[in-house]
Design an enzyme around this catalytic site. Structure first.
Site, short mmCIF file in Angstrom:
data_model
loop_
_atom_site.label_atom_id
_atom_site.label_comp_id
_atom_site.label_asym_id
_atom_site.label_seq_id
_atom_site.Cartn_x
_atom_site.Cartn_y
_atom_site.Cartn_z
N CYS A 1 0.29 4.96 6.96
CA CYS A 1 -0.36 4.76 8.27
C CYS A 1 0.64 4.05 9.21
O CYS A 1 1.07 2.91 8.92
CB CYS A 1 -1.61 3.91 8.11
SG CYS A 1 -2.66 4.50 6.75
N CYS B 1 0.84 -1.21 0.00
CA CYS B 1 0.00 0.00 0.00
C CYS B 1 0.87 1.26 0.00
O CYS B 1 1.85 1.35 0.73
CB CYS B 1 -0.91 -0.01 1.22
SG CYS B 1 -2.05 1.40 1.25
N CYS C 1 -19.46 -6.86 3.74
CA CYS C 1 -18.83 -5.58 4.07
C CYS C 1 -17.51 -5.49 3.31
O CYS C 1 -16.89 -6.52 3.02
CB CYS C 1 -18.57 -5.55 5.58
SG CYS C 1 -17.65 -4.11 6.15
N CYS D 1 0.28 0.36 10.33
CA CYS D 1 -0.15 -0.69 9.40
C CYS D 1 0.97 -1.52 8.79
O CYS D 1 1.88 -1.00 8.13
CB CYS D 1 -0.99 -0.07 8.28
SG CYS D 1 -1.71 -1.35 7.22
N CYS E 1 -19.46 1.47 8.86
CA CYS E 1 -18.70 0.91 9.97
C CYS E 1 -17.49 1.82 10.14
O CYS E 1 -16.64 1.88 9.25
CB CYS E 1 -18.28 -0.51 9.62
SG CYS E 1 -17.13 -1.23 10.81
N ARG F 1 -17.99 -3.10 18.13
CA ARG F 1 -17.22 -4.32 17.85
C ARG F 1 -15.89 -4.35 18.59
O ARG F 1 -15.07 -3.44 18.43
CB ARG F 1 -16.98 -4.44 16.34
CG ARG F 1 -18.29 -4.38 15.55
CD ARG F 1 -18.12 -4.76 14.09
NE ARG F 1 -19.30 -4.37 13.33
CZ ARG F 1 -20.39 -5.13 13.16
NH1 ARG F 1 -20.44 -6.33 13.69
NH2 ARG F 1 -21.42 -4.69 12.45
N CYS G 1 -16.23 -9.51 5.87
CA CYS G 1 -15.64 -8.24 5.47
C CYS G 1 -14.38 -8.46 4.64
O CYS G 1 -13.45 -9.13 5.09
CB CYS G 1 -15.33 -7.41 6.70
SG CYS G 1 -14.58 -5.82 6.29
N1 SAM Z 1 -6.72 0.39 3.15
C1 SAM Z 1 -8.03 0.60 3.67
C2 SAM Z 1 -8.09 1.72 4.67
O1 SAM Z 1 -7.08 2.02 5.29
O2 SAM Z 1 -9.17 2.27 4.83
C3 SAM Z 1 -8.66 -0.64 4.27
C4 SAM Z 1 -7.80 -1.63 5.03
S1 SAM Z 1 -7.10 -1.01 6.57
C5 SAM Z 1 -5.98 -2.29 6.97
C6 SAM Z 1 -8.46 -1.16 7.70
C7 SAM Z 1 -8.26 -0.69 9.10
O3 SAM Z 1 -7.49 -1.64 9.83
C8 SAM Z 1 -7.50 0.60 9.35
O4 SAM Z 1 -8.30 1.72 9.17
C9 SAM Z 1 -7.11 0.46 10.80
O5 SAM Z 1 -8.08 1.04 11.63
C10 SAM Z 1 -7.06 -1.06 11.02
N2 SAM Z 1 -5.69 -1.52 11.33
C11 SAM Z 1 -4.67 -1.63 10.46
N3 SAM Z 1 -3.56 -2.06 11.08
C12 SAM Z 1 -3.87 -2.20 12.39
C13 SAM Z 1 -3.12 -2.61 13.53
N4 SAM Z 1 -1.84 -2.91 13.45
N5 SAM Z 1 -3.74 -2.66 14.73
C14 SAM Z 1 -5.07 -2.34 14.79
N6 SAM Z 1 -5.82 -1.96 13.76
C15 SAM Z 1 -5.23 -1.87 12.57
C1 DTB Z 2 -11.47 -2.76 11.92
O1 DTB Z 2 -11.79 -1.75 12.57
N1 DTB Z 2 -10.58 -3.64 12.33
C2 DTB Z 2 -10.39 -4.68 11.33
C3 DTB Z 2 -11.43 -4.30 10.25
N2 DTB Z 2 -11.96 -3.08 10.75
C4 DTB Z 2 -11.02 -4.14 8.85
C5 DTB Z 2 -8.97 -4.71 10.83
C6 DTB Z 2 -7.96 -4.94 11.94
C7 DTB Z 2 -6.63 -5.13 11.31
C8 DTB Z 2 -5.58 -5.51 12.30
C9 DTB Z 2 -4.24 -5.65 11.69
C10 DTB Z 2 -4.12 -6.76 10.67
O2 DTB Z 2 -4.56 -7.89 10.91
O3 DTB Z 2 -3.55 -6.50 9.60
FE1 SF4 Z 3 -2.87 1.23 3.37
FE2 SF4 Z 3 -2.78 0.06 5.75
FE3 SF4 Z 3 -3.19 2.67 5.58
FE4 SF4 Z 3 -5.13 0.96 4.76
S1 SF4 Z 3 -4.37 1.21 6.84
S2 SF4 Z 3 -4.42 2.81 3.70
S3 SF4 Z 3 -3.84 -0.71 3.96
S4 SF4 Z 3 -1.32 1.59 4.95
#
Ligand code: SAM
Ligand code: DTB
Ligand code: SF4
Length: 330
Positions: free
Chosen positions: A58, A54, A130, A61, A190, A262, A98
């Site tokens: 973030c 990506c 979702c 992430c 959500c 959730r 989802c």
């Molecule tokens: N790329 C899209 C976005 O950012 O909207 C969708 C996928 S993103 C991985 C979905 C959500 O996962 C993020 O908004 C964040 O709240 C959650 N997330 C990602 N990494 C995480 C982590 N290490 N711990 C907890 N939540 C996480």
């Molecule tokens: C949300 O609030 N938590 C979920 C779902 N929406 C998409 C994602 C959590 C991701 C945790 C880190 C991972 O497994 O990559």
């Molecule tokens: Fe990309 Fe992760 Fe940010 Fe979603 S949360 S936009 S997958 S870097």
């Protein structure tokens, strides 16, 4: 205290948030009993349909291309694999499925067309479908709606001020615009956040405040504990205390009486006792299945045992299926 309000002030939310924890759990529990079905918890399952690579930054992430994590990137999954995973989730009691993609935003290309086909396929099963695909326009939202999308996940993650410290490649306003497009297409929203990223209590209150001032409250509010992943800038963050999760969940329950709250990322490190307190505080959904998107999560069987111990029932489906797992195997 228990009516649905869109005019919460930060001070009012703070007053709830800072209540002594036992009083806070009690008040949230009262709201929960009035607006929700007690003893019922919705089981949802996540599937990463496009992982890693990506362009965003973030800080939490593991899927951001610029960090060096152990996540193995893969392109968009095939339709059959997605449908098989959805049916397995359903067999295990999930009623919501989802699909997540590591995209900054949706683009008009073959991959999006394929995702629309996946949405159609999952919507034909007995599941709420979702997606979480990053930012989108109103046209994208309409296409997803026409394909049968039930809900769209787009987290605000934290309060506006702290957001700038964890993400620089987009603005808080971009997130709000996407949520607005989703609502205009009549798709269920959500949206929630993550705690344990180094934010303070004001940032958490700020997140709840912004969500509460949306023209329509989100139907679903995920509360995630940061999963600190090696290779990300937040890799050394200390695990958030369960009391902070409970405080966030309970405050969300009181502010959003009708929403599904959730208990999302972070359960892998939580005991049954700790999770029980989260359910007392108003959480009524979990993500089940061995993986969230890329990180570990309790297995279906562990959660089944937990439901038995706590006397919880998985929420029943509300739709009829067109296909069953045995038909698919034929
Ligand atoms: N790329 C899209 C976005 O950012 O909207 C969708 C996928 S993103 C991985 C979905 C959500 O996962 C993020 O908004 C964040 O709240 C959650 N997330 C990602 N990494 C995480 C982590 N290490 N711990 C907890 N939540 C996480
Ligand atoms: C949300 O609030 N938590 C979920 C779902 N929406 C998409 C994602 C959590 C991701 C945790 C880190 C991972 O497994 O990559
Ligand atoms: Fe990309 Fe992760 Fe940010 Fe979603 S949360 S936009 S997958 S870097």
């Amino acid at each position: 205290m228990t009516e649905i309000r869109h005019n919460w002030t930060k001070e009012e939310i703070a007053k709830i948030y800072y209540l002594p924890i036992m009083e806070l759990i009690y008040q949230a529990s009262v709201v929960h009993r009035k607006y929700q079905v007690t003893g019922e918890v919705q089981v949802c399952t996540l599937l990463s349909i496009k992982t890693g690579g990506c362009p965003e930054d973030c800080a939490y992430c593991p899927q951001a291309a610029r960090y060096h994590t152990n996540v193995e990137a893969h392109k968009l999954l095939e339709y059959d694999e997605v449908i098989t995973k959805a049916l397995i989730a359903k067999e295990n009691g999930a009623t919501r499925f989802c699909m997540g993609a590591a995209w900054r935003n949706i683009r008009d290309n073959k991959d999006f067309d394929n995702v629309l086909t996946m949405v159609k396929g999952v919507a034909n099963l007995e599941l709420e479908v979702c997606c979480t695909l990053g930012m989108l326009t109103e046209e994208h939202a309409k296409k997803l709606k026409d394909a049968g999308l039930y809900a769209y996940n787009h987290n605000l993650d934290s309060g506006e001020e702290f957001y700038e410290e964890i993400i620089s490649t987009r603005k808080y306003e971009d997130r709000l615009n996407t949520i607005n497009h989703v609502q205009n297409a009549d798709i269920s929203v959500c949206s929630g956040g993550i705690i344990g990223m180094g934010e303070n209590d004001d940032d958490r209150i700020g997140l709840l405040y912004t969500l509460s001032t949306l023209k329509k409250h989100p139907e679903s509010v995920p509360v995630n504990a940061l999963v600190a992943v090696k290779g990300t800038p937040l890799e050394n963050m200390k695990r958030v205390s369960v009391w902070e999760m409970i405080r966030m969940i309970a405050t969300a329950r009181i502010i959003f009486p009708k929403a599904m709250v959730r208990l999302s990322a972070g359960r892998n490190e939580m005991s049954i006792e700790e999770q029980a307190l989260c359910f007392m505080a108003g959480a009524n959904s979990i993500f089940a299945g061995e993986k969230l998107l890329t990180t570990p999560n309790p297995e279906f069987d562990d959660d089944k045992k937990m439901f038995e111990i706590l006397g919880l029932r998985p929420r029943k489906v509300y739709k009829k299926a067109d296909v069953t797992i045995s038909q698919l195997a034929d």
